[in-house]
Design a protein around this motif. Sequence first.
Motif, PDB file in Angstrom:
ATOM      1  N   ASP A 192      49.136  35.616  35.766  1.00  0.00           N
ATOM      2  CA  ASP A 192      49.831  36.810  35.139  1.00  0.00           C
ATOM      3  C   ASP A 192      51.116  36.340  34.748  1.00  0.00           C
ATOM      4  O   ASP A 192      51.624  36.641  33.681  1.00  0.00           O
ATOM      5  CB  ASP A 192      49.958  38.133  36.311  1.00  0.00           C
ATOM      6  CG  ASP A 192      48.665  38.476  36.479  1.00  0.00           C
ATOM      7  OD1 ASP A 192      47.667  38.451  35.460  1.00  0.00           O
ATOM      8  OD2 ASP A 192      48.640  39.660  37.259  1.00  0.00           O
ATOM      9  N   ASN A 226      43.558  43.535  41.823  1.00  0.00           N
ATOM     10  CA  ASN A 226      44.400  44.826  41.810  1.00  0.00           C
ATOM     11  C   ASN A 226      45.317  44.967  43.119  1.00  0.00           C
ATOM     12  O   ASN A 226      46.190  45.366  42.853  1.00  0.00           O
ATOM     13  CB  ASN A 226      43.491  46.077  41.782  1.00  0.00           C
ATOM     14  CG  ASN A 226      42.709  46.298  40.622  1.00  0.00           C
ATOM     15  OD1 ASN A 226      43.218  46.008  39.301  1.00  0.00           O
ATOM     16  ND2 ASN A 226      41.551  46.594  40.427  1.00  0.00           N
ATOM     17  N   ASP A 254      37.316  46.178  35.128  1.00  0.00           N
ATOM     18  CA  ASP A 254      38.311  45.026  34.661  1.00  0.00           C
ATOM     19  C   ASP A 254      37.832  44.995  33.088  1.00  0.00           C
ATOM     20  O   ASP A 254      39.197  45.219  32.271  1.00  0.00           O
ATOM     21  CB  ASP A 254      37.980  43.741  35.123  1.00  0.00           C
ATOM     22  CG  ASP A 254      39.002  42.701  34.851  1.00  0.00           C
ATOM     23  OD1 ASP A 254      40.076  42.422  35.594  1.00  0.00           O
ATOM     24  OD2 ASP A 254      38.428  41.924  33.925  1.00  0.00           O
ATOM     25  N   ARG A 275      50.649  43.002  33.181  1.00  0.00           N
ATOM     26  CA  ARG A 275      49.623  43.792  33.765  1.00  0.00           C
ATOM     27  C   ARG A 275      50.235  44.549  34.940  1.00  0.00           C
ATOM     28  O   ARG A 275      50.545  43.590  35.730  1.00  0.00           O
ATOM     29  CB  ARG A 275      48.222  43.395  34.082  1.00  0.00           C
ATOM     30  CG  ARG A 275      47.287  43.107  32.774  1.00  0.00           C
ATOM     31  CD  ARG A 275      46.163  42.631  32.944  1.00  0.00           C
ATOM     32  NE  ARG A 275      45.192  42.193  31.818  1.00  0.00           N
ATOM     33  CZ  ARG A 275      44.662  43.062  31.218  1.00  0.00           C
ATOM     34  NH1 ARG A 275      44.416  44.405  31.734  1.00  0.00           N
ATOM     35  NH2 ARG A 275      44.002  42.908  30.249  1.00  0.00           N
ATOM     36  N   GLU A 276      50.537  45.691  35.167  1.00  0.00           N
ATOM     37  CA  GLU A 276      51.002  46.145  36.304  1.00  0.00           C
ATOM     38  C   GLU A 276      49.993  46.791  37.453  1.00  0.00           C
ATOM     39  O   GLU A 276      48.794  47.352  37.132  1.00  0.00           O
ATOM     40  CB  GLU A 276      52.014  47.314  35.846  1.00  0.00           C
ATOM     41  CG  GLU A 276      53.306  47.018  34.832  1.00  0.00           C
ATOM     42  CD  GLU A 276      54.104  46.013  35.759  1.00  0.00           C
ATOM     43  OE1 GLU A 276      54.172  46.129  37.147  1.00  0.00           O
ATOM     44  OE2 GLU A 276      54.640  45.388  35.007  1.00  0.00           O
ATOM     45  N   THR A 321      37.851  42.483  31.233  1.00  0.00           N
ATOM     46  CA  THR A 321      38.267  41.231  30.379  1.00  0.00           C
ATOM     47  C   THR A 321      37.545  40.002  30.782  1.00  0.00           C
ATOM     48  O   THR A 321      36.863  40.064  31.844  1.00  0.00           O
ATOM     49  CB  THR A 321      40.002  41.196  31.090  1.00  0.00           C
ATOM     50  OG1 THR A 321      39.726  40.862  32.403  1.00  0.00           O
ATOM     51  CG2 THR A 321      40.805  42.559  30.901  1.00  0.00           C
ATOM     52  N   ASN A 344      51.133  39.665  27.798  1.00  0.00           N
ATOM     53  CA  ASN A 344      50.272  40.585  28.184  1.00  0.00           C
ATOM     54  C   ASN A 344      50.409  40.919  29.554  1.00  0.00           C
ATOM     55  O   ASN A 344      49.608  40.750  30.417  1.00  0.00           O
ATOM     56  CB  ASN A 344      48.866  40.274  27.778  1.00  0.00           C
ATOM     57  CG  ASN A 344      47.759  41.618  27.889  1.00  0.00           C
ATOM     58  OD1 ASN A 344      48.348  42.743  27.645  1.00  0.00           O
ATOM     59  ND2 ASN A 344      46.705  41.251  28.255  1.00  0.00           N
ATOM     60  N   ARG A 348      48.411  42.579  42.489  1.00  0.00           N
ATOM     61  CA  ARG A 348      49.421  43.405  41.674  1.00  0.00           C
ATOM     62  C   ARG A 348      49.803  44.281  42.231  1.00  0.00           C
ATOM     63  O   ARG A 348      51.408  44.645  41.837  1.00  0.00           O
ATOM     64  CB  ARG A 348      48.658  43.562  40.292  1.00  0.00           C
ATOM     65  CG  ARG A 348      48.237  42.353  39.341  1.00  0.00           C
ATOM     66  CD  ARG A 348      47.297  42.736  38.294  1.00  0.00           C
ATOM     67  NE  ARG A 348      46.985  41.675  37.476  1.00  0.00           N
ATOM     68  CZ  ARG A 348      45.855  41.854  36.244  1.00  0.00           C
ATOM     69  NH1 ARG A 348      45.285  42.924  36.201  1.00  0.00           N
ATOM     70  NH2 ARG A 348      45.607  40.723  35.807  1.00  0.00           N
TER      71      ARG A 348
END
Length: 254
Positions: free
Chosen positions: A116, A235, A174, A124-125, A176, A122, A238
Motif C-alpha cells: 500500500d 482489511n 475486494d 486505501r483506508e 481488485t 491509490n 489496514r
Amino acid sequence: MQTLLASFDSSFLRSRFPSHNHIKSSTSLPNCHKTSCSMRQQNPKILVKSWPTLSLSLFGSGFLLGPLLDGIHSRVELAVYQNGAIDIGSLHTNIWVPPMLGLFYCTVGLLQLFLDERDSSNPREGSLEKTALSFVALVLFLELSAELYKGGVAANIEAYILFAAAEFLWFSLDRTWFGFALASVVGLVCPLAEIPLMKYFHLWYYPQANIEIFGQGLVTWTLTCYFVYTPFLINLSRWLKSVIAASDTKDQSA
C-alpha cells in the motif's frame, strides 16, 4: 486629456507594482503546496514508525483468533493433530498453531501495508465495517467447507463449490486484480508450507487427503480457505494501521 493620462498612469502603476493583497494571495499558494507536500512526505513514515505496534497487533490477533477459526475444521477432523496436540474444551488444536497463525497474520498484513505504501497514488483506508464483513464472510466460508466435508461430499465436488464461493467473495469484498493475485499467492504457498511441518515435525495430518505432494497428503480445496483468508487480513491490517495512526496523531496534538 489629463483624465486619460491619469487613468493610464494608475493602470500602468498597478501592472508594474501589484498591491500588497495580491502579493500575499499569490505567495500563499506555494506555502499551501509546501504544507500538502510535507504531509504527503510524512505518510510513508507512519508504517516505519508504527510497524512494531502493527506487528504485535497482527501477531496477537492471529495468536488468539486464528486457533478459534482453525477449530472449525478440527471439529470435523479435517486435520488430526499429533505432536503437541491439546484440547481446550471443545477446541482441538496444537500448541504450535497459535504462534504459527500469529506469524501468518503478521506476515500477510505487513506485506499488504508495505505494498500500500508503494502504491501511494491509490491510497486505501481501512475501516471496521470492511474488516467485520470480511471476517463474517470468512467464518461462513469455513463453516461451509466443514459441513461439506462432514457430509461426505466428494473432494472434487467440494472443490468446485468452494472455488466458486471464493471467487464470489473476492468479487464482493475486494474486486481488485491485485487483491486476487495476492490471495492466489497466499492460497498456493501456505498449503505447500504445511508439508515440512507435517513430514518432519509430525504436527498434524489429513486423514482424507486427495493429493500427494513430496510424499505428503494434502486436501486440494484447503487453498480456497487461504484465498478467502486474505481479504480479511488485508482489511484487518489496514484498519489497525488507521487506528494506530489516529492514536498517534491524538497523542501528538495533546
